[in-house]
Motif scaffolding. Structure first.
Motif, mmCIF file in Angstrom:
data_model
loop_
_atom_site.group_PDB
_atom_site.id
_atom_site.type_symbol
_atom_site.label_atom_id
_atom_site.label_comp_id
_atom_site.label_asym_id
_atom_site.label_seq_id
_atom_site.Cartn_x
_atom_site.Cartn_y
_atom_site.Cartn_z
ATOM 1 N N LEU A 1 0.815 -1.211 0.000
ATOM 2 C CA LEU A 1 0.000 0.000 0.000
ATOM 3 C C LEU A 1 0.850 1.264 0.000
ATOM 4 C CD1 LEU A 1 -3.306 0.614 1.697
ATOM 5 C CD2 LEU A 1 -1.523 2.297 2.072
ATOM 6 N N LEU A 2 1.796 1.360 0.931
ATOM 7 C CA LEU A 2 2.597 2.578 1.015
ATOM 8 C C LEU A 2 3.590 2.702 -0.139
ATOM 9 C CD1 LEU A 2 3.174 2.798 4.860
ATOM 10 C CD2 LEU A 2 1.479 3.999 3.451
ATOM 11 N N GLY A 3 4.037 1.572 -0.662
ATOM 12 C CA GLY A 3 4.921 1.624 -1.828
ATOM 13 C C GLY A 3 4.225 2.218 -3.042
ATOM 14 N N ALA A 4 2.937 1.925 -3.184
ATOM 15 C CA ALA A 4 2.172 2.470 -4.305
ATOM 16 C C ALA A 4 1.612 3.857 -3.994
ATOM 17 C CB ALA A 4 1.028 1.520 -4.668
ATOM 18 N N LEU A 5 1.309 4.111 -2.732
ATOM 19 C CA LEU A 5 0.720 5.392 -2.349
ATOM 20 C C LEU A 5 1.732 6.521 -2.382
ATOM 21 C CD1 LEU A 5 -1.632 7.095 -1.127
ATOM 22 C CD2 LEU A 5 -0.751 6.421 1.120
ATOM 23 N N THR A 6 2.885 6.321 -1.783
ATOM 24 C CA THR A 6 3.881 7.391 -1.727
ATOM 25 C C THR A 6 4.570 7.502 -3.077
ATOM 26 O OG1 THR A 6 5.525 5.918 -0.783
ATOM 27 C CG2 THR A 6 4.202 7.202 0.749
ATOM 28 N N THR A 7 5.091 8.664 -3.324
ATOM 29 C CA THR A 7 5.431 8.991 -4.706
ATOM 30 C C THR A 7 6.780 9.670 -4.843
ATOM 31 O OG1 THR A 7 4.271 11.048 -4.415
ATOM 32 C CG2 THR A 7 3.007 9.245 -5.324
ATOM 33 N N PHE A 8 7.824 9.027 -4.402
ATOM 34 C CA PHE A 8 9.116 9.690 -4.502
ATOM 35 C C PHE A 8 9.488 9.987 -5.948
ATOM 36 C CE2 PHE A 8 13.654 10.379 -4.324
ATOM 37 C CZ PHE A 8 13.737 11.258 -3.267
ATOM 38 N N SER A 9 9.164 9.075 -6.863
ATOM 39 C CA SER A 9 9.478 9.338 -8.265
ATOM 40 C C SER A 9 8.661 10.520 -8.783
ATOM 41 C CB SER A 9 9.241 8.094 -9.116
ATOM 42 O OG SER A 9 7.897 7.656 -8.994
ATOM 43 N N SER A 10 7.403 10.623 -8.385
ATOM 44 C CA SER A 10 6.594 11.778 -8.784
ATOM 45 C C SER A 10 7.104 13.053 -8.130
ATOM 46 C CB SER A 10 5.126 11.561 -8.401
ATOM 47 O OG SER A 10 4.581 10.509 -9.133
ATOM 48 N N PHE A 11 7.495 12.950 -6.877
ATOM 49 C CA PHE A 11 8.080 14.089 -6.168
ATOM 50 C C PHE A 11 9.314 14.590 -6.930
ATOM 51 C CE2 PHE A 11 11.840 14.580 -3.359
ATOM 52 C CZ PHE A 11 11.635 15.885 -2.934
ATOM 53 N N SER A 12 10.156 13.678 -7.363
ATOM 54 C CA SER A 12 11.366 14.056 -8.094
ATOM 55 C C SER A 12 11.016 14.745 -9.407
ATOM 56 C CB SER A 12 12.228 12.824 -8.367
ATOM 57 O OG SER A 12 12.626 12.233 -7.164
ATOM 58 N N LEU A 13 10.064 14.178 -10.141
ATOM 59 C CA LEU A 13 9.657 14.771 -11.418
ATOM 60 C C LEU A 13 8.999 16.130 -11.204
ATOM 61 C CD1 LEU A 13 9.349 14.607 -14.469
ATOM 62 C CD2 LEU A 13 7.199 13.366 -14.094
ATOM 63 N N ASP A 14 8.095 16.227 -10.228
ATOM 64 C CA ASP A 14 7.441 17.508 -9.937
ATOM 65 C C ASP A 14 8.474 18.586 -9.639
ATOM 66 O OD1 ASP A 14 4.895 16.396 -10.186
ATOM 67 O OD2 ASP A 14 4.632 16.131 -8.023
ATOM 68 N N THR A 15 9.458 18.237 -8.842
ATOM 69 C CA THR A 15 10.498 19.201 -8.470
ATOM 70 C C THR A 15 11.316 19.601 -9.682
ATOM 71 O OG1 THR A 15 10.593 18.251 -6.252
ATOM 72 C CG2 THR A 15 12.461 19.613 -6.936
ATOM 73 N N LEU A 16 11.719 18.629 -10.484
ATOM 74 C CA LEU A 16 12.503 18.915 -11.686
ATOM 75 C C LEU A 16 11.736 19.816 -12.648
ATOM 76 C CD1 LEU A 16 15.141 18.408 -13.201
ATOM 77 C CD2 LEU A 16 14.056 16.406 -14.230
ATOM 78 N N VAL A 17 10.465 19.544 -12.842
ATOM 79 C CA VAL A 17 9.645 20.377 -13.735
ATOM 80 C C VAL A 17 9.560 21.807 -13.206
ATOM 81 C CG1 VAL A 17 7.284 20.741 -14.584
ATOM 82 C CG2 VAL A 17 8.333 18.473 -14.737
ATOM 83 N N LEU B 1 11.735 23.339 -11.359
ATOM 84 C CA LEU B 1 13.044 23.952 -11.568
ATOM 85 C C LEU B 1 13.262 24.309 -13.037
ATOM 86 C CD1 LEU B 1 15.226 21.749 -9.191
ATOM 87 C CD2 LEU B 1 14.317 24.049 -8.758
ATOM 88 N N GLN B 2 12.865 23.417 -13.949
ATOM 89 C CA GLN B 2 13.009 23.688 -15.385
ATOM 90 C C GLN B 2 12.152 24.862 -15.833
ATOM 91 O OE1 GLN B 2 12.095 19.780 -16.972
ATOM 92 N NE2 GLN B 2 14.261 19.294 -17.229
ATOM 93 N N GLN B 3 11.028 25.079 -15.154
ATOM 94 C CA GLN B 3 10.148 26.205 -15.467
ATOM 95 C C GLN B 3 10.650 27.503 -14.836
ATOM 96 O OE1 GLN B 3 6.398 24.775 -13.942
ATOM 97 N NE2 GLN B 3 5.924 23.669 -15.823
ATOM 98 N N GLY B 4 11.752 27.421 -14.102
ATOM 99 C CA GLY B 4 12.300 28.595 -13.456
ATOM 100 C C GLY B 4 11.636 28.930 -12.130
#
Length: 124
Positions: free
Chosen positions: A72-88, A90-93
């Protein structure tokens, strides 16, 4: 049987993740990754509660660890999404939003994991 517990927990966690992320977007908008932050916070609190409950003997590790903590928590939590959200961001300035996303996810998730664990340890 353990794999079945992980799979069932994962299916539930993925559905919860999608539902909570959409709910947060509808409530607060998509200008900041509130959904990702929310599921990471909730998952951290649940993780702390679960490990505290196991350590204190309130629940057995089997089947709860594979079902809840891994599936449940492996699918619920989203470190990969967190990383992508942060990168986006940053890329947007949007440096401030990117830094805020990192700061909130790391500090609040660690804090909620600790809080959940302490709550279970001190509840008796």
């Amino acid at each position: 049987m353990t794999y079945l517990f992980v799979a069932c927990g994962g299916a539930i966690g993925a559905c919860l993740r999608f539902s909570l992320t959409e709910l947060m977007a509808s409530l607060l908008g998509r200008a900041f990754p509130y959904g990702t932050l929310s599921v990471n916070l909730l998952g951290s609190l649940i993780m702390g509660l679960m490990i505290g409950a196991v350590q204190q003997g309130y629940i057995e590790a089997q089947p709860w660890r594979p079902l809840i903590m891994v599936g449940l928590l492996g699918a619920l939590t989203t470190f990969s999404s967190f990383s992508l959200d942060t990168l986006v961001l940053l890329q947007q300035g949007a440096w401030l939003k990117g830094a805020l996303n990192v700061l909130l996810n790391v500090t609040l998730c660690l804090g909620l994991t600790w809080l959940g664990m302490q709550w279970m340890i001190n509840r008796g």
